[in-house]
Design an enzyme around this catalytic site. Structure first.
Site, short mmCIF file in Angstrom:
data_model
loop_
_atom_site.label_atom_id
_atom_site.label_comp_id
_atom_site.label_asym_id
_atom_site.label_seq_id
_atom_site.Cartn_x
_atom_site.Cartn_y
_atom_site.Cartn_z
N SER A 117 0.85 -1.19 0.00
CA SER A 117 0.00 0.00 0.00
C SER A 117 0.88 1.24 0.00
O SER A 117 1.83 1.33 0.78
CB SER A 117 -0.91 0.02 1.23
N TYR A 127 -12.01 -5.06 -8.06
CA TYR A 127 -12.36 -4.01 -7.09
C TYR A 127 -12.93 -2.82 -7.85
O TYR A 127 -14.14 -2.64 -7.92
CB TYR A 127 -11.15 -3.62 -6.25
#
Length: 344
Positions: free
Chosen positions: A181, A324
């Site tokens: 991330s 997603y």
């Protein structure tokens, strides 16, 4: 029914703040499930089993981590027909994440930018939610994605991952280690050679101990970034093989803005996902497959907006795919379309 209605609902959802729309959608999905309306909102997808990492997946189309950070919406999401669902990222302690606004749509590019920052209620609340899931109890394949707290020094990151692994292990079909991330300071340093060796060695030792303790082997997967050069991909691939990691998820969001230059919100800090990351993520899938061969299965994620995109990930070397951003833009019909494209 939801497949047909989502295009009608989307303008209203996109008129809302992106994060508010996210929670509104998930809450109503779960509410519909609890009211027994699963057949109205759901996708019935034919079985197309794939065994990957030693786990039998009913179909190869999964939900990527990040949509359900606390594992609170598993049963509602399961109605959409996913072959597997990944929830998290979860950290040892609850944390609020970054200040809002922290999620932005770029509809001209079919993209999202987020700087959520691993907002979650902590691993104990997360495990309680997972244990309450009926879908998991009935055998649904559930990946649990773990990370480190923002205030944990990077030198002690291993401690956070080991703490989370210990707690989620008994409840997971597989565990994903998120070191990619861009929204947690210095996190991507863990993709460096020495840092990665240290982390993977510690995790494999813990995995073996937990497998002996629980009499069940739970695979470990590593989630990596798209912003890697050939040498970095080679080093990561070599480490995955050397440490006998069970899988790799390629990829997380990108910090590049090349594909969205000049668009509203393009300069917001955070990770870019959606259609603009497709080429970069597919390149990493292909390069990884070239390094690891058949030793480590790859799960492809990033920019899948249709069946052809899902097929391209598989052709590049992925064994499974995850969705997603495409789900946000296309709705649940995307799950069915991708599953159909990959069947057989």
């Amino acid at each position: 029914m939801l497949n047909a209605l989502y295009p009608l609902f989307r303008p209203a959802l996109f008129s809302m703040d992106a994060e508010d729309a996210h929670h509104f959608t998930l809450n109503n999905l779960l509410r519909a499930h609890r009211m027994g309306l699963g057949s109205c909102i759901g996708n019935r997808i034919a079985e197309d089993p794939h065994t990957v990492m030693g786990v039998r997946f009913p179909n190869p189309v999964g939900l990527a981590a990040g949509l359900d950070k606390d594992g609170a919406y598993i049963d509602g999401l399961a109605a959409l027909g996913f072959g597997f669902i990944e929830v998290g990222t979860v950290t040892p302690r609850a944390q609020p994440g970054n200040p809002r606004p922290r999620m932005f749509r770029l509809p001209q590019a079919d993209a999202l930018i987020n700087r959520m920052g691993f907002n979650n209620g902590g691993v104990d609340a997360f495990v309680a939610n997972v244990r309450a899931s009926r879908w998991k109890a009935e055998g649904g394949v559930l990946g649990l994605n773990i990370g480190k707290n923002a205030d944990t020094p990077i030198e002690r990151a291993n401690d956070d991952y080991l703490y989370c692994l210990e707690r989620v292990y008994p409840h997971a079909s597989y565990v994903t280690v998120n070191i990619s991330s861009p929204n947690t300071k210095n996190l991507r340093q863990l993709q460096g050679a020495s840092e990665l060796d240290s982390l993977l060695s510690s995790l494999k030792d813990a995995q073996q101990r937990l497998a002996d303790q629980h009499k069940r082997y739970v695979p470990l997967a590593l989630k990596i970034a798209p912003d890697l050069d050939a040498d970095q991909i080679g080093n990561i691939g070599d480490a995955l093989v050397r440490h006998k990691i069970d899988g790799v998820i390629a990829t997380n969001t990108t910090i590049s803005r090349e594909a969205v230059k000049g668009l509203p919100h393009a300069e917001e800090a955070g990770g870019l996902s959606g259609r603009p990351v497709f080429e970069a993520s597919t390149r990493v899938v292909r390069a990884l497959r070239g390094v690891v061969g058949d030793a480590v299965p790859v799960i492809g994620v990033g920019g899948i907006f249709g069946g052809a995109d899902a097929r391209a990930k598989i052709e590049a070397g992925a064994s499974l795919v995850q969705l997603y951003s495409g789900l946000i833009y296309r709705g649940p019909a995307l799950v069915r379309e991708c599953a159909a494209a990959l069947r057989g």
